[in-house]
Design an enzyme around this catalytic site. Structure first.
Site, mmCIF file in Angstrom:
data_model
loop_
_atom_site.group_PDB
_atom_site.id
_atom_site.type_symbol
_atom_site.label_atom_id
_atom_site.label_comp_id
_atom_site.label_asym_id
_atom_site.label_seq_id
_atom_site.Cartn_x
_atom_site.Cartn_y
_atom_site.Cartn_z
ATOM 1 N N ILE A 59 26.260 65.314 82.551
ATOM 2 C CA ILE A 59 26.045 64.795 81.197
ATOM 3 C C ILE A 59 25.297 63.473 81.316
ATOM 4 O O ILE A 59 25.851 62.483 81.804
ATOM 5 C CB ILE A 59 27.384 64.594 80.456
ATOM 6 C CG1 ILE A 59 28.181 65.909 80.425
ATOM 7 C CG2 ILE A 59 27.132 64.072 79.034
ATOM 8 C CD1 ILE A 59 29.621 65.760 79.957
ATOM 9 N N GLU A 60 24.036 63.477 80.895
ATOM 10 C CA GLU A 60 23.217 62.270 81.009
ATOM 11 C C GLU A 60 23.326 61.423 79.751
ATOM 12 O O GLU A 60 23.838 61.860 78.716
ATOM 13 C CB GLU A 60 21.757 62.670 81.277
ATOM 14 C CG GLU A 60 21.603 63.390 82.608
ATOM 15 C CD GLU A 60 20.160 63.740 82.929
ATOM 16 O OE1 GLU A 60 19.292 63.723 82.029
ATOM 17 O OE2 GLU A 60 19.907 64.040 84.115
ATOM 18 N N GLU A 71 30.452 67.556 89.051
ATOM 19 C CA GLU A 71 31.643 67.610 89.900
ATOM 20 C C GLU A 71 32.759 66.741 89.328
ATOM 21 O O GLU A 71 33.923 67.146 89.269
ATOM 22 C CB GLU A 71 31.320 67.117 91.320
ATOM 23 C CG GLU A 71 30.316 67.972 92.079
ATOM 24 C CD GLU A 71 28.893 67.479 91.928
ATOM 25 O OE1 GLU A 71 28.485 67.138 90.779
ATOM 26 O OE2 GLU A 71 28.168 67.433 92.933
HETATM 27 ZN ZN LIG Z 1 27.928 63.169 91.886
#
Ligand SMILES: [Zn+2]
Length: 144
Positions: A59-60, A71
């Site tokens: 999620i940017e 992760e």
């Molecule tokens: Zn990472």
């Protein structure tokens, strides 16, 4: 006690074999939900914890430093559901072949977070690469 431990390990291996492909499929599926307007780099992760499966995607954010990896989203989902140990993690990137020269292994921050909730023998399953134990990715994690 020893016999119980051995039986537990055998059972764990069985569970892992069963879940390996399912984890990879879940990671690939999770990658389709990635929010990555900047990098267009779609990553998905799936965690096995307490015989349950948790997923995450990257999620940017326009404020780049607030971006989070797939992760850690998956791991934090497991932890926030009450799990305290993760038993396996799978990672998949979509259309990565033409984006990076090497296989997209988890970043250092994610390795450290894995180490908080798993031992060095945690199987890290990377789509198209194979399986590598956490200890090989992060031999000496930070510990308090
Ligand atoms: Zn990472």
């Amino acid at each position: 006690v020893v016999e119980d431990e051995i039986e537990g390990k055998i059972a764990d291996q069985t569970v892992l074999t069963e879940y390996r492909e399912r984890l990879l499929e879940a990671a690939r599926e999770a990658a389709t939900a990635a929010y990555c307007p900047h990098s267009k780099f779609r990553v998905g992760a799936a965690v096995l914890a307490g015989r349950r499966l948790f997923i995450g995607c990257n999620i940017e954010n326009d404020s780049y430093g607030l971006t989070i990896c797939a992760e850690r989203v998956a791991i934090f989902s497991a932890i926030s559901s009450g799990c305290r140990r993760i038993e396996a993690i799978a990672v998949a990137c979509l259309g990565v072949a033409d984006r990076v020269a090497s296989m997209p292994l988890p970043c250092g921050a994610c390795r450290q977070v894995m180490a908080q909730f798993a031992n060095g023998d945690l199987p890290v399953i990377v789509d198209g690469f194979g399986e590598i134990p956490l200890a090989a990715l992060l031999p000496k994690p930070f510990r308090l």
